[in-house]
Design an enzyme around this catalytic site. Sequence first.
Site, mmCIF file in Angstrom:
data_model
loop_
_atom_site.group_PDB
_atom_site.id
_atom_site.type_symbol
_atom_site.label_atom_id
_atom_site.label_comp_id
_atom_site.label_asym_id
_atom_site.label_seq_id
_atom_site.Cartn_x
_atom_site.Cartn_y
_atom_site.Cartn_z
ATOM 1 N N THR A 98 7.764 0.090 -0.002
ATOM 2 C CA THR A 98 9.027 0.381 0.706
ATOM 3 C C THR A 98 9.865 -0.876 0.924
ATOM 4 O OG1 THR A 98 7.904 2.230 1.763
ATOM 5 C CG2 THR A 98 9.963 1.526 2.764
ATOM 6 N N VAL A 142 2.544 -3.093 -1.392
ATOM 7 C CA VAL A 142 3.857 -3.133 -0.735
ATOM 8 C C VAL A 142 4.862 -2.417 -1.634
ATOM 9 C CG1 VAL A 142 5.708 -4.612 0.137
ATOM 10 C CG2 VAL A 142 3.309 -5.341 0.366
ATOM 11 N N ASP A 187 0.013 3.384 -9.821
ATOM 12 C CA ASP A 187 -0.258 3.682 -8.413
ATOM 13 C C ASP A 187 -0.327 5.204 -8.190
ATOM 14 O OD1 ASP A 187 -0.594 2.920 -5.736
ATOM 15 O OD2 ASP A 187 1.551 3.044 -5.299
#
Length: 281
Positions: free
Chosen positions: A233, A231, A82
């Site tokens: 956090t 997703v 990422d």
Amino acid sequence: MKTKTFLQELQLAKTNNYAVGAFNIFNYLSAQAVIRAAEKLECSVILQTSTATVKKFGTQELNAMLRQLAWGASVNVMIHLDHCQDVEMAKACMDAGWDSIMFDGSHFPLEENIAKSKEVVAYAHPRGICVEGELGKISGVEDELQVEAHNATNANLEDSIRYVNESGVDAFAPAVGTAHGVYTGVPVINFDLVAQLKDQISAPVVIHGGTGLEEDVFKRLIKNGGAKVNVSTAIKHGYIDGCKEFIQENPTKLEPLAMDRYISEKIESIASYHMRLFRAR
Ligand code: 13P
């Protein structure tokens, strides 16, 4: 279990109006919990690693740990890097065995972003690895990456089409008004841009900043063409809250495995909630 590539999974999702969940994991426990959620729901899943996680473990060590979990899974588990801003690090992860890489050149001027993304694509494609690219600036904090709200800018259609066509990326993450981290207000999201991109580029659209979005916002983004939703956090919250809760409820218990089980179940239920939502029509 490996069945389809990252791009095949995202294309399938795009065609059938659902999204593949991509969850940022940071250790063995979180990766295992996300995979267990996917296995119970019988859906493919993307495990994302931030550059900070890669640096903490080392490329070979992290790939070996995740690959072993992926092989043993009953569903397709893809390993994705990422927000990598460093071309050399992207190449090192490709060499180590990642399935796909997000090269984040969004802080560069368009021309430079295209040139650097192209270089990553040229390295990735002959190795059968997929590349995700980004345009615009997504606000918030994602591990080593920070964009202040006043510096956030949405992508525009014209530049997006040019970026995707010229760079050759397989999947495209436009900044559309969602944010990394916890939302402090109601996000203003450009749903139309997602829909226009679905029709006008072949690369499936990726939605960043999944934590904290309302269910109807997820549904609208996916209906408009979001084929991968990130997703992070929420998973981190699950881990930290789980640690705190377990210790509070069992202040004298000296059983790390019991604590791991508690945290793992918490992360599994968070991942499962999102997976169900991304599959819902
Ligand atoms: P959140 O931290 O808001 O869930 O965003 C995740 C993300 O987009 C990772 O790239």
